[in-house]
Design a protein around this motif. Structure first.
Motif, PDB file in Angstrom:
ATOM      1  N   ILE A   1       6.226 -11.465  -0.159  1.00 51.38           N
ATOM      2  CA  ILE A   1       7.279 -10.447  -0.222  1.00 51.38           C
ATOM      3  C   ILE A   1       6.680  -9.100  -0.603  1.00 51.38           C
ATOM      4  N   THR A   2       5.769  -9.106  -1.580  1.00 59.02           N
ATOM      5  CA  THR A   2       5.092  -7.871  -1.988  1.00 59.02           C
ATOM      6  C   THR A   2       4.317  -7.274  -0.815  1.00 59.02           C
ATOM      7  N   LEU A   3       3.579  -8.111  -0.105  1.00 66.03           N
ATOM      8  CA  LEU A   3       2.749  -7.626   0.999  1.00 66.03           C
ATOM      9  C   LEU A   3       3.596  -7.016   2.107  1.00 66.03           C
ATOM     10  N   VAL A   4       4.711  -7.662   2.436  1.00 65.13           N
ATOM     11  CA  VAL A   4       5.600  -7.133   3.483  1.00 65.13           C
ATOM     12  C   VAL A   4       6.148  -5.774   3.067  1.00 65.13           C
ATOM     13  N   ASN A   5       6.532  -5.636   1.800  1.00 62.59           N
ATOM     14  CA  ASN A   5       7.054  -4.350   1.309  1.00 62.59           C
ATOM     15  C   ASN A   5       5.987  -3.258   1.351  1.00 62.59           C
ATOM     16  N   ILE A   6       4.753  -3.599   0.974  1.00 63.53           N
ATOM     17  CA  ILE A   6       3.669  -2.610   1.015  1.00 63.53           C
ATOM     18  C   ILE A   6       3.415  -2.162   2.459  1.00 63.53           C
ATOM     19  N   LEU A   7       3.501  -3.104   3.393  1.00 64.44           N
ATOM     20  CA  LEU A   7       3.334  -2.755   4.807  1.00 64.44           C
ATOM     21  C   LEU A   7       4.451  -1.845   5.300  1.00 64.44           C
ATOM     22  N   GLN A   8       5.675  -2.073   4.800  1.00 60.55           N
ATOM     23  CA  GLN A   8       6.788  -1.191   5.155  1.00 60.55           C
ATOM     24  C   GLN A   8       6.529   0.230   4.664  1.00 60.55           C
ATOM     25  N   ILE A   9       6.029   0.337   3.431  1.00 57.21           N
ATOM     26  CA  ILE A   9       5.700   1.657   2.870  1.00 57.21           C
ATOM     27  C   ILE A   9       4.618   2.330   3.713  1.00 57.21           C
ATOM     28  N   SER A  10       3.561   1.574   4.022  1.00 59.17           N
ATOM     29  CA  SER A  10       2.443   2.109   4.801  1.00 59.17           C
ATOM     30  C   SER A  10       2.903   2.574   6.177  1.00 59.17           C
ATOM     31  N   LYS A  11       3.842   1.852   6.754  1.00 63.92           N
ATOM     32  CA  LYS A  11       4.343   2.181   8.088  1.00 63.92           C
ATOM     33  C   LYS A  11       5.087   3.513   8.085  1.00 63.92           C
ATOM     34  N   PHE A  12       5.937   3.728   7.092  1.00 60.53           N
ATOM     35  CA  PHE A  12       6.778   4.920   7.100  1.00 60.53           C
ATOM     36  C   PHE A  12       6.042   6.163   6.601  1.00 60.53           C
ATOM     37  N   ILE A  13       5.089   5.990   5.669  1.00 59.68           N
ATOM     38  CA  ILE A  13       4.323   7.150   5.201  1.00 59.68           C
ATOM     39  C   ILE A  13       3.087   7.369   6.075  1.00 59.68           C
ATOM     40  N   VAL A  14       2.784   6.392   6.948  1.00 59.69           N
ATOM     41  CA  VAL A  14       1.596   6.392   7.820  1.00 59.69           C
ATOM     42  C   VAL A  14       0.330   6.395   6.964  1.00 59.69           C
ATOM     43  N   LEU A  15       0.046   5.225   6.383  1.00 55.67           N
ATOM     44  CA  LEU A  15      -1.135   5.026   5.545  1.00 55.67           C
ATOM     45  C   LEU A  15      -1.993   3.909   6.153  1.00 55.67           C
ATOM     46  N   PRO A  16      -2.810   4.227   7.157  1.00 53.71           N
ATOM     47  CA  PRO A  16      -3.592   3.173   7.828  1.00 53.71           C
ATOM     48  C   PRO A  16      -4.539   2.422   6.904  1.00 53.71           C
ATOM     49  N   MET A  17      -5.113   3.113   5.898  1.00 57.68           N
ATOM     50  CA  MET A  17      -6.042   2.442   4.990  1.00 57.68           C
ATOM     51  C   MET A  17      -5.318   1.384   4.148  1.00 57.68           C
ATOM     52  N   HIS A  18      -4.061   1.645   3.788  1.00 60.43           N
ATOM     53  CA  HIS A  18      -3.286   0.647   3.048  1.00 60.43           C
ATOM     54  C   HIS A  18      -3.059  -0.600   3.905  1.00 60.43           C
ATOM     55  N   CYS A  19      -2.833  -0.383   5.204  1.00 61.50           N
ATOM     56  CA  CYS A  19      -2.665  -1.528   6.119  1.00 61.50           C
ATOM     57  C   CYS A  19      -3.923  -2.399   6.114  1.00 61.50           C
ATOM     58  N   LYS A  20      -5.077  -1.762   6.153  1.00 68.88           N
ATOM     59  CA  LYS A  20      -6.341  -2.511   6.158  1.00 68.88           C
ATOM     60  C   LYS A  20      -6.557  -3.245   4.832  1.00 68.88           C
ATOM     61  N   SER A  21      -6.159  -2.588   3.715  1.00 66.70           N
ATOM     62  CA  SER A  21      -6.286  -3.236   2.405  1.00 66.70           C
ATOM     63  C   SER A  21      -5.401  -4.477   2.332  1.00 66.70           C
ATOM     64  N   VAL A  22      -4.160  -4.355   2.825  1.00 65.85           N
ATOM     65  CA  VAL A  22      -3.244  -5.499   2.835  1.00 65.85           C
ATOM     66  C   VAL A  22      -3.789  -6.603   3.731  1.00 65.85           C
TER      67      VAL A  22
END
Length: 658
Positions: free
Chosen positions: A264-285
């Protein structure tokens, strides 16, 4: 035998049971209760049926375990047989047995549960809680809340934590903030605010009711010992209400507190990364997913594909998609949406065709994503093909799909097809009306957009902020200054809509296009204190100075400074300023502006025109000789353009002679 059962030695207990020459009800209760209590449910039910044949008398705890086992195994037919046995054997008056039966029925048959509840002479807090929870689980929230009101009025019945969790979930599902606050007050009066489950439910309720994340965060801070559910509830609340910066801050706090993340945490972090456009966060997740072996979790993988695509790493998303062992309809839909988002409609359509070949049936979201891809391509032939798919699937009359079709045809410039699709939507909502208003505005039909708003009011719908923004945009592009200003004034008076920053920016654009730059600047100065003119508003001023450059050079330079300060990496500001100086003959300043953009590493994206030839769209990019069409088509279009220029010169000469 009892000793062996308590030592979890089932085989030894059964051996002991088999060696007994005579067995009484105690013996049978031990063997049945032991199996059910240790999780051997199917074997335990077999022992129970065998015991019934032997005529044993079960005790209360054994019966409760038997009913609970039927519920866990979803053996509702066998559960009803047990119900009949209980009535025949005279165990019906025992409230613990009745509550177990009620809990079984609320999982499968609320009608039977209601009959059983009505027949019960004695009801305790477990009875009421089970029934309320059943209504909430069956999405009958109003019935659940009504039953809770009756429960509170019963003297001697005090709701417990389990009751409050169910009621708060009902309030969250129905977005009933008033009732939620009443329940919160009752939680405090009953001293249940220290209950972790109740606290987590309060966070969820406030997050879903009228975007009250402030109250949710207050509850979150007051929980002394938070668990993963507490953190995830607060994180989900921020994401649900699009408070992405607050959500990102909470993620960092989770890291500082060393909170273990789950799916659940990971999905939420991906949602944040998607809307703010944070590609490095996607790779970290992605790294965390691999380390914690979440590759088989479909929800996590689909969210990762979606986040990569929305962060413009569509090649990575495509590679991840191709490596998936199992793809469901969500996976396919996500990949189609990803290609459409990145401006790759042909690839999106190709994925849809692959999906059909894989015999995966598309659902509503898939069709909407396909229509979005066709709107990006702006090709009528592809759009009509997608429309046909929606019709064959029986989805074209659905409001969400119908609205997407309206938007698709408007992007292709076929406003008549948009209107036909709009008229075919069986139950139009505010979104579909707003889409049609925007379609008229996009195609330069400002008067039709205004007329549609009047038609919308006749149908009993009031425009919302999106509708009004579309109308103002239509008036701006259509040159209807007075109508636009009049509509802007009526927003608050007639519709009760407080203008947002986008509305002010639209009015500034409308005034600037008409050359009323002083009036536009007055509007910027008189904007509410909590609003600061956006880059788009200053861009409108700068564009107006470029068109009406006489005597507006100083204002244009001021607008350019504001744009470069707000969006230093956006090429539009540099190009507008350079063009303005060029129009005024200040070629040195124009060159300086382009040189500044080059030094800052700003990538200049050329504008383009889209021309339809034989149902195919040809893109002609500024600064190039030809477009994406064939050379023959490009030459044909050049010939037509030259002929038009010739006709215009002849008309000008005739007008001069007249």
């Amino acid at each position: 035998m009892d000793f062996y059962m308590k030592c979890r030695c089932l085989d030894s207990a059964v051996t002991m049971f088999d060696s007994m020459s005579s067995r009484d009800s105690v013996s049978w209760n031990i063997i049945v209760h032991g199996h059910l209590n240790l999780g051997a449910l199917e074997k335990g039910l077999c022992w129970f049926n065998e015991a019934r044949v032997s005529g044993f008398e079960p005790n209360n705890s054994t019966l409760v375990l038997v009913i609970r086992s039927c519920r866990r195994l979803e053996s509702y037919c066998e559960g009803k047989q047990v119900h009949g046995y209980i009535i025949r054997s005279g165990f019906w008056d025992i409230i613990s047995v009745q509550n177990s039966l009620l809990s079984m029925y609320v999982d499968s048959d609320m009608e039977s549960a209601q009959r059983l509840f009505d027949e019960m002479c004695e009801r305790d807090v477990i009875t009421w809680s089970a029934m309320i929870g059943g209504f909430v689980q069956s999405e009958e929230t109003s019935s659940g809340l009504q039953l809770f009101r009756k429960m509170v009025l019963n003297v001697g019945i005090e709701p417990d934590g389990l009751t409050m969790v169910s009621v708060l979930k009902a309030c969250a599902n129905s977005r009933d903030l008033r009732m939620g606050r009443v329940v919160h007050g009752l939680v405090i009066c009953r001293g249940l605010d220290c209950d972790l489950f109740v606290g987590n439910s309060l966070i969820d309720m406030y997050s879903k009711c009228e975007e009250d994340t402030g109250s949710a965060f207050k509850i979150f801070n007051e929980i002394p010992q938070k668990n993963n559910v507490s953190w995830n509830s607060m994180l989900s609340g921020y994401v649900l209400n699009e408070k992405y910066l607050e959500a990102l801050s909470l993620v960092y706090s989770m890291g500082m507190e060393a909170i273990e993340v789950d799916e659940i945490t990971l999905v939420n972090i991906l949602q944040i990364s998607k809307f703010i456009v944070l590609p490095m966060h996607c790779k970290s997740v992605h790294c965390v997913i691999l380390r914690q072996a979440y590759e088989s979790n479909e929800l996590v993988l689909n969210s990762l594909v979606d986040a990569y695509a929305k962060c413009y790493l569509v090649e990575v998303a495509w590679k991840l998609f191709n490596g998936m062992k199992r793809r469901d309809v969500v996976s396919w839909s996500t990949m189609i949406a990803g290609f459409a988002h990145c401006g790759m409609p042909d690839e999106a359509i190709s994925v849809f065709r692959d999906m059909k070949q894989a015999e995966e049936n598309p659902h509503t979201v898939t069709i909407i994503n396909l229509l979005l891809a066709c709107s990006v391509s702006a090709e009528l032939s592809k759009s009509r093909w997608a429309h046909g798919i929606a019709i064959r699937g029986g989805l074209a009359r659905e409001v969400a799909v119908g609205t997407a079709i309206v938007n698709m045809y408007s992007k292709c410039g076929d406003i008549e097809a948009s209107r036909k699709a709009f008229d075919l939507i069986s139950k139009k909502n505010i979104v579909s009306w707003s889409a049609m208003v925007a379609a008229y505005g996009m195609n330069g039909l400002a008067n039709e957009a205004l007329a549609l708003v009047d038609e919308m009011k006749v149908h009993g719908l009031k425009p919302n902020s999106v509708t009004t923004l579309s109308v103002l945009s239509a008036c701006s592009h259509g040159g209807l200054i007075q109508e636009g200003l009049s509509f802007f004034e009526s927003m608050v008076q007639d519709y009760g809509i407080e203008p947002e920053l986008e509305h002010y920016s639209c009015i500034v654009d409308m005034l600037s296009r008409a050359g009323k730059l002083d009036t536009a600047m007055d509007l910027i100065d008189k904007m509410p204190e909590n609003f600061k003119a956006s880059a788009s508003a200053w861009g409108a001023i700068l564009s107006g100075c470029r068109i009406h450059h006489h005597g507006n050079r100083e204002l244009g330079w001021k607008a350019a400074r504001q744009i470069l300060e707000l969006e230093p990496l956006n090429s539009a500001g540099y190009l507008l300023a350079s063009t303005m100086y060029g129009a005024d003959g200040s070629w040195v300043e124009a060159a300086k502006m382009r040189l500044l953009a080059k030094r800052r590493g700003v990538k200049v994206i050329g504008g383009y025109s889209l021309v339809h030839v034989n149902n195919k769209s040809c893109k002609f990019v500024a600064g190039t000789g030809t477009g994406t069409g064939t050379q023959i088509q490009a030459r044909e279009i050049d010939i037509v353009v030259n002929q038009l220029h010739g006709c215009m010169k002849i008309n000008e000469r005739n007008d001069h002679l007249n």
